[in-house]
Design a protein around this motif. Structure first.
Motif, mmCIF file in Angstrom:
data_model
loop_
_atom_site.group_PDB
_atom_site.id
_atom_site.type_symbol
_atom_site.label_atom_id
_atom_site.label_comp_id
_atom_site.label_asym_id
_atom_site.label_seq_id
_atom_site.Cartn_x
_atom_site.Cartn_y
_atom_site.Cartn_z
ATOM 1 N N VAL A 133 25.261 -6.891 -22.340
ATOM 2 C CA VAL A 133 26.198 -6.935 -21.204
ATOM 3 C C VAL A 133 25.430 -7.238 -19.915
ATOM 4 O O VAL A 133 25.864 -8.051 -19.100
ATOM 5 C CB VAL A 133 26.980 -5.598 -21.072
ATOM 6 C CG1 VAL A 133 27.733 -5.547 -19.753
ATOM 7 C CG2 VAL A 133 27.954 -5.432 -22.227
ATOM 8 N N SER A 134 24.261 -6.595 -19.767
ATOM 9 C CA SER A 134 23.450 -6.818 -18.557
ATOM 10 C C SER A 134 22.585 -8.067 -18.673
ATOM 11 O O SER A 134 21.490 -8.123 -18.114
ATOM 12 C CB SER A 134 22.541 -5.610 -18.309
ATOM 13 O OG SER A 134 23.294 -4.469 -18.055
ATOM 14 N N ARG B 255 32.644 -4.594 -20.366
ATOM 15 C CA ARG B 255 32.111 -3.752 -19.306
ATOM 16 C C ARG B 255 33.019 -2.523 -19.274
ATOM 17 O O ARG B 255 34.235 -2.652 -19.149
ATOM 18 C CB ARG B 255 32.224 -4.511 -17.993
ATOM 19 C CG ARG B 255 31.635 -3.828 -16.808
ATOM 20 C CD ARG B 255 31.979 -4.639 -15.581
ATOM 21 N NE ARG B 255 31.080 -4.366 -14.502
ATOM 22 C CZ ARG B 255 31.137 -4.991 -13.326
ATOM 23 N NH1 ARG B 255 32.032 -5.941 -13.134
ATOM 24 N NH2 ARG B 255 30.300 -4.701 -12.367
ATOM 25 N N GLU B 256 32.446 -1.364 -19.404
ATOM 26 C CA GLU B 256 33.290 -0.171 -19.524
ATOM 27 C C GLU B 256 33.983 0.182 -18.221
ATOM 28 O O GLU B 256 33.495 -0.145 -17.142
ATOM 29 C CB GLU B 256 32.448 1.007 -20.008
ATOM 30 C CG GLU B 256 32.166 0.917 -21.487
ATOM 31 C CD GLU B 256 31.425 2.113 -22.005
ATOM 32 O OE1 GLU B 256 31.647 3.235 -21.515
ATOM 33 O OE2 GLU B 256 30.606 1.918 -22.911
ATOM 34 N N ARG C 255 24.171 2.362 -14.567
ATOM 35 C CA ARG C 255 25.096 1.558 -15.384
ATOM 36 C C ARG C 255 26.038 0.737 -14.491
ATOM 37 O O ARG C 255 26.400 -0.387 -14.831
ATOM 38 C CB ARG C 255 25.905 2.455 -16.339
ATOM 39 C CG ARG C 255 25.037 3.055 -17.437
ATOM 40 C CD ARG C 255 25.874 3.653 -18.542
ATOM 41 N NE ARG C 255 26.448 2.605 -19.363
ATOM 42 C CZ ARG C 255 27.641 2.649 -19.929
ATOM 43 N NH1 ARG C 255 28.397 3.711 -19.753
ATOM 44 N NH2 ARG C 255 28.075 1.667 -20.675
ATOM 45 N N ILE C 256 26.399 1.290 -13.369
ATOM 46 C CA ILE C 256 27.255 0.527 -12.447
ATOM 47 C C ILE C 256 26.453 -0.643 -11.861
ATOM 48 O O ILE C 256 26.914 -1.784 -11.857
ATOM 49 C CB ILE C 256 27.811 1.427 -11.324
ATOM 50 C CG1 ILE C 256 28.819 2.424 -11.899
ATOM 51 C CG2 ILE C 256 28.469 0.583 -10.233
ATOM 52 C CD1 ILE C 256 29.323 3.468 -10.910
ATOM 53 N N SER D 86 23.861 -2.112 -13.044
ATOM 54 C CA SER D 86 23.476 -3.112 -14.037
ATOM 55 C C SER D 86 24.707 -3.737 -14.710
ATOM 56 O O SER D 86 24.605 -4.319 -15.775
ATOM 57 C CB SER D 86 22.541 -2.500 -15.083
ATOM 58 O OG SER D 86 23.182 -1.452 -15.765
ATOM 59 N N THR D 87 25.859 -3.594 -14.102
ATOM 60 C CA THR D 87 27.127 -4.239 -14.493
ATOM 61 C C THR D 87 27.684 -3.796 -15.848
ATOM 62 O O THR D 87 28.487 -4.494 -16.457
ATOM 63 C CB THR D 87 27.047 -5.790 -14.489
ATOM 64 O OG1 THR D 87 26.333 -6.222 -15.636
ATOM 65 C CG2 THR D 87 26.426 -6.342 -13.227
ATOM 66 N N GLN D 88 27.246 -2.618 -16.326
ATOM 67 C CA GLN D 88 27.781 -2.145 -17.613
ATOM 68 C C GLN D 88 29.036 -1.301 -17.433
ATOM 69 O O GLN D 88 29.800 -1.102 -18.369
ATOM 70 C CB GLN D 88 26.722 -1.296 -18.338
ATOM 71 C CG GLN D 88 25.515 -2.088 -18.774
ATOM 72 C CD GLN D 88 24.349 -1.181 -19.135
ATOM 73 O OE1 GLN D 88 24.528 -0.010 -19.422
ATOM 74 N NE2 GLN D 88 23.144 -1.724 -19.114
ATOM 75 N N LEU D 89 29.217 -0.796 -16.223
ATOM 76 C CA LEU D 89 30.305 0.144 -15.967
ATOM 77 C C LEU D 89 30.937 -0.165 -14.609
ATOM 78 O O LEU D 89 30.227 -0.467 -13.649
ATOM 79 C CB LEU D 89 29.716 1.571 -15.956
ATOM 80 C CG LEU D 89 30.629 2.738 -15.686
ATOM 81 C CD1 LEU D 89 31.558 2.981 -16.873
ATOM 82 C CD2 LEU D 89 29.799 4.006 -15.430
ATOM 83 N N LEU D 90 32.251 -0.098 -14.566
ATOM 84 C CA LEU D 90 32.938 -0.321 -13.289
ATOM 85 C C LEU D 90 33.066 0.999 -12.526
ATOM 86 O O LEU D 90 33.356 2.028 -13.143
ATOM 87 C CB LEU D 90 34.334 -0.886 -13.543
ATOM 88 C CG LEU D 90 34.424 -2.382 -13.804
ATOM 89 C CD1 LEU D 90 35.812 -2.736 -14.296
ATOM 90 C CD2 LEU D 90 34.078 -3.200 -12.567
#
Lengths: 246, 309
Positions: free
Chosen positions: A87-88, A244-245, B47-48, B50-54
């Protein structure tokens, strides 16, 4: 474009090529499920259902790709945290999934080859019939891959993922009339089998091979329903899956 | 590399805040270490970014690129190793690095060349064709670090990369990270305060989703009321001064300011009592900020006329 295919190939390498090279035993795994049911149906019917079961095994193989992908994606996402790493990175969800979907086909190349040989020997199909079956397989493959991806993004651990596979597999391949003609199922149970998209895929394949006869309207309706099932689950997978969660 | 967070927040339901109104702006090359207790919000923040989590609300920018709206652009310049990431056991180190680089868009040939180079840099060239499952814990972690190192991304996220490693393996990884941070920004989360103090050019302290403080170790110290720590090897020692005193096994530990240090030192020298003096460590700063300096039940109240006896 070249960059895109490099990303697709990365998924294929990790999920099939390297697994097959490093652990050749996995090749037997994909062969067993479709062939074992094929053998049981063939023996139980004294060989009369071999051609129908050979077609059914092809359908099961396509569905199995989706359920396997669901397990593989879930394992890579939850246990390895690979999906978060991807994802990253510049790889998009669509590219990752396309690669993973192709990897499942690559995984089952030995099975597909064996089943095609069986079909060529035992099933008498015209060229148009083969083209019909090819589209039929592509549709059911798209359906199962979309379903697999959708479920994998929902599962939070491998145990949940196994449960999903355990439910999907019999519901889509073992119980519906994939390995035998639908006429073998008595009413009212036959209506229930129409809840599964694999029933339509099997009817199309069996019709193409001449084992069942669908009228023009039925033929069109069967295709429409199968396409509708596939589009529906594909759209659901696109909209509801979590890359993306949130 | 510039990173900005504006009111960055993440909540699960209406009551659970993993991150609350986090604001910061940094422009750095080197290591940004984020420390905090378990559940402080370190992983959520990383995580936010690094674009994994909104996030639930708030904004974040990396080099001016909107992390929330333009994630695909951010992903071109970042690489991340998540917490609990594992080197896939059925792959070899070279296969692991190579496939990751191909996901970043490199060709097989380029990826292989860069992969071999990264593994050599991390001292893994002798095991590059072994299966990951056969490697030691430290080697497995290094394989993951090699993947992001080889990516040459200018911003790397490492979420607790040394957790679970023994001290020597951690030190080995620290030395590698020290080299890696020279030409990029690494954002690292850790609960090893020593790690953050050694590696961090900038340290952020998170607690219960809030950013308590941000700065290099010297600026964090300078904000402390008592920036010096003294160890006095006499449990019965008595003196009057402004500071905090803790009883320790073989004496007392005193936290005080620079002016008092001079007075106490001259008094101790006069009475020939053994002592040591140093600036407060990150661990001390963390305790004061997060625990309010009251982690140890033996702590005496700060103030004048403290009798240590």
């Amino acid at each position: 474009m070249k960059r895109y295919w490099n990303q697709v190939i990365a998924s294929i390498l990790v999920n099939s090529i390297y697994a097959m090279v490093n652990y050749p035993v996995v090749l037997i795994n994909t062969l067993l499920a479709p062939l074992s049911i094929l053998a049981v149906v063939t023996f139980a019917s004294h060989g009369t259902l071999l051609p129908v079961a050979a077609l059914g095994a092809l359908i099961m193989n396509m569905v199995q790709s989706g359920t396997s992908m669901q397990g593989d994606l879930s394992h890579l996402k939850n246990d390895m945290k690979l999906q978060d790493m991807v994802v990253s990175s510049p790889t998009s969800a669509g590219t990752y999934i396309l690669g993973m979907a192709i990897s499942e086909l690559v995984y089952s190349i030995p099975t597909i080859i064996l089943l095609l040989i069986l079909n060529f020997i035992f099933v008498k199909i015209t060229v148009i019939g083969w083209i019909t079956i090819l589209f039929d397989m592509l549709l059911i493959f798209t359906f199962s891959i979309s379903l697999g991806f959708f479920l994998s993004t929902l599962s939070s651990d491998i145990v949940q993922s196994w449960a999903f596979s355990g439910i999907i597999s019999p519901l889509l391949t073992t119980i519906p009339p994939v390995y035998y003609p639908i006429t073998y199922i008595p009413y009212p149970w036959r209506y229930l089998s129409y809840l599964s998209p694999t029933t339509y895929a099997a009817e199309i394949a069996q019709n193409a091979a001449g084992y069942v006869h669908l009228g023009t309207l039925d033929f069109a309706l069967t295709w429409i329903i199968l396409v509708a099932f596939t589009v529906f689950i594909f759209v659901i997978a696109l909209k509801k899956s979590r890359w993306r969660e949130i | 590399m510039r990173i900005e967070a504006i009111k960055l927040s993440k909540n699960y339901g209406s009551r659970v805040f993993a991150l609350k109104d986090v604001d910061f702006k940094i422009d750095l090359k080197g290591m940004f270490a984020i420390i905090g207790k378990n559940g402080a919000g370190k992983t959520t923040l990383i995580r936010i970014l690094s674009t994994q989590l909104l996030p639930t609300y708030g904004e974040a920018y990396i080099d001016g690129i909107d992390v929330i709206k333009d994630a695909h652009k951010v992903r071109e310049i970042i690489a991340a190793v998540p917490q609990e990431a594992r080197a896939i056991p059925w792959l070899t180190p070279i296969q692991t690095v190579l496939s990751y680089l191909m996901w970043r868009g490199l060709s097989y040939r380029e990826a292989r060349e860069k992969g071999i180079e990264a593994l050599r840099t991390l001292g893994l060239d002798n095991v590059e064709n072994e299966k990951n499952r056969k490697l030691s814990g430290g080697q497995k972690r290094k394989v993951l670090v090699a993947t992001v190192l080889a990516s040459e991304a200018p911003l790397i996220f490492l979420d607790e990369p040394t957790t679970g490693l023994d001290y020597l393996s951690r030190k080995e990884l620290w030395s590698l990270l020290s080299k890696m941070k020279r030409d990029r920004l690494i954002i690292l989360t850790t609960h090893y305060l020593e790690e953050a103090e050694i590696l961090g050019d900038l340290i952020g302290i998170l607690d219960r989703g809030k950013l308590l403080d941000l700065g290099d170790i010297n600026s964090l110290r300078s904000k402390m009321e008592f920036p010096y720590s003294m160890k006095i090897y006499d449990p019965n020692f008595t003196l009057d001064f402004s500071g905090i005193v803790k009883r320790v096994n073989d004496g007392v530990q005193v936290f005080t300011n620079e002016k008092n240090v001079y007075q106490i030192v001259s008094m101790l020298l006069e009475k020939k009592i053994k002592f040591s003096v140093q600036e407060v460590s990150l661990s001390n700063i963390f305790e004061f900020l997060v625990e309010g300096g009251e982690q140890n039940e033996e702590v005496l109240e700060p103030g004048n006329s403290i009798n240590t006896g």
